[in-house]
Design a protein around this motif. Sequence first.
Motif, PDB file in Angstrom:
ATOM      1  N   ASP A  87      -3.480   7.736   0.418  1.00 30.29           N
ATOM      2  CA  ASP A  87      -3.171   6.743  -1.001  1.00 30.29           C
ATOM      3  C   ASP A  87      -2.412   7.602  -1.799  1.00 30.29           C
ATOM      4  O   ASP A  87      -2.934   8.610  -2.648  1.00 30.29           O
TER       5      ASP A  87
ATOM      6  N   GLU B 193      -1.672   6.076   7.453  1.00 26.65           N
ATOM      7  CA  GLU B 193      -2.189   4.828   7.170  1.00 26.65           C
ATOM      8  C   GLU B 193      -3.389   5.127   5.878  1.00 26.65           C
ATOM      9  O   GLU B 193      -3.725   4.349   4.891  1.00 26.65           O
ATOM     10  N   SER B 194      -3.935   6.244   6.077  1.00 27.36           N
ATOM     11  CA  SER B 194      -5.258   6.720   5.167  1.00 27.36           C
ATOM     12  C   SER B 194      -4.962   7.161   4.082  1.00 27.36           C
ATOM     13  O   SER B 194      -5.394   7.699   3.104  1.00 27.36           O
TER      14      SER B 194
ATOM     15  N   TYR C 243       0.424  14.460  -0.023  1.00 21.96           N
ATOM     16  CA  TYR C 243       0.708  14.114   1.468  1.00 21.96           C
ATOM     17  C   TYR C 243       0.846  15.166   2.674  1.00 21.96           C
ATOM     18  O   TYR C 243       0.415  15.152   3.504  1.00 21.96           O
TER      19      TYR C 243
ATOM     20  N   GLU D 243      -1.181   6.534  -4.600  1.00 24.16           N
ATOM     21  CA  GLU D 243      -1.679   6.463  -5.918  1.00 24.16           C
ATOM     22  C   GLU D 243      -2.741   7.201  -6.317  1.00 24.16           C
ATOM     23  O   GLU D 243      -2.617   7.629  -7.547  1.00 24.16           O
ATOM     24  N   LEU D 244      -3.644   7.560  -5.600  1.00 24.72           N
ATOM     25  CA  LEU D 244      -4.765   8.501  -5.946  1.00 24.72           C
ATOM     26  C   LEU D 244      -4.180   9.888  -6.019  1.00 24.72           C
ATOM     27  O   LEU D 244      -4.679  10.662  -6.930  1.00 24.72           O
TER      28      LEU D 244
ATOM     29  N   HIS E 227      -2.542  16.287   3.247  1.00 23.91           N
ATOM     30  CA  HIS E 227      -3.396  15.217   3.706  1.00 23.91           C
ATOM     31  C   HIS E 227      -3.576  15.441   5.316  1.00 23.91           C
ATOM     32  O   HIS E 227      -2.662  15.464   5.758  1.00 23.91           O
TER      33      HIS E 227
ATOM     34  N   ARG F   7       0.662  -1.224   0.017  1.00 24.26           N
ATOM     35  CA  ARG F   7       0.024   0.158  -0.086  1.00 24.26           C
ATOM     36  C   ARG F   7       0.978   1.160   0.075  1.00 24.26           C
ATOM     37  O   ARG F   7       0.316   2.388  -0.247  1.00 24.26           O
ATOM     38  N   LYS F   8       2.190   1.129   0.470  1.00 25.38           N
ATOM     39  CA  LYS F   8       2.962   2.304   0.422  1.00 25.38           C
ATOM     40  C   LYS F   8       3.724   2.633  -0.708  1.00 25.38           C
ATOM     41  O   LYS F   8       4.068   3.749  -0.980  1.00 25.38           O
TER      42      LYS F   8
END
Length: 354
Positions: A329, A326-327, A318, A331-332, A321, A166-167
């Motif tokens: 994304d 952890e929340s 980021y 990629e998004l 954010h 996920r990272k």
Amino acid sequence: MKKILFITGSINQTTQMHQIAKELPEFDCWFSQLFTDNTTLNTIINKTTLLSGTVLSTKFRILAEGYLKDNNLQIDFQAKKQKYELVVYCTDLIVPQRMLNTKTIWVQEGMIDRYTPWSSVIRSLKLPPTLCGNTSLNGSSNICDVYCAASEGYKQYFMDKGTDERKIVVTGMPNYDNLVQHVNNDFPHHNYVMVATTDMRETFRIENRIAFIKKAVKIANGRPLLFKLHPNENFERAEKEIYANTPAGTLVYRHGNTNHMIANCCELITQYSTVVYTGIALGKKVHSLFDVNELKRLAPIQNNGVSARNIAAICRGYLNHNGDKESFDPELAMEKCQVSQQEARLTEELIANW
């Protein structure tokens, strides 16, 4: 204004960080050569020559800071002047403990060294990855919040070595994402077999350089030879060895644009060097101490030079954010940037055709 610290190292790492920073004009960007807060490591750096071949050494810091000063960039060595909302790393082998509470992004800057049995021991025992003595565990510590990989092949590699899927996001790799641009150049020589050496001996790895040179001569089989020396090499020693074991007329370069030299060659011989990817991207026959088929799987994506912009989009997303790490994304965040870029291009085209 939010502050970002970019960690530099070699000139390749430093120029990549500069490219990313240029895409983030709305933030206060600072730069620091790679550093450690570990007392033992700092004693080794300052009192011995054991790490003189690594980017922790003073000579690499001088080169990187020279580039930063020439480009009027802000320097904060060891992050002593400012507090930062984000740190962008070129390696996760050394991340000072005091920086772990800050948002962190890791950017792949080149080839990862061969994974060895010793690398496996270090990883299994959870010892500091720097004890490998190479970059085989770079990108595999899972310590940073986001990992920017050069290709799908490398994404899988980092996952296999322990970094959470996920990272990891495939952004491409600045300096190696638009290699076709080097085809048109003014390097005066053509149609030679090129040899790109590596600084194995300077970084305490075993190498039989004479055997490697003789192998290159055999591959060339009478064709002209051109050697490009690694910038961290002992030039005098390397040149003496080459001239003693190659035909008259062999060319040796200490400096110059390596990508241009590769673009003009007919065949490329490397050891452990990221420049092999230039040869692969340009369709050259390549030789490497790595498995060539594996290198082709790992080769950085060619995206017309937008990797720095992709990474900057993740940095921007980021920083803005508000949820927990952890929340986020990555990629998004990159996809939103790409959509915005596409919309901007369409708008420009509509205006131009109005």
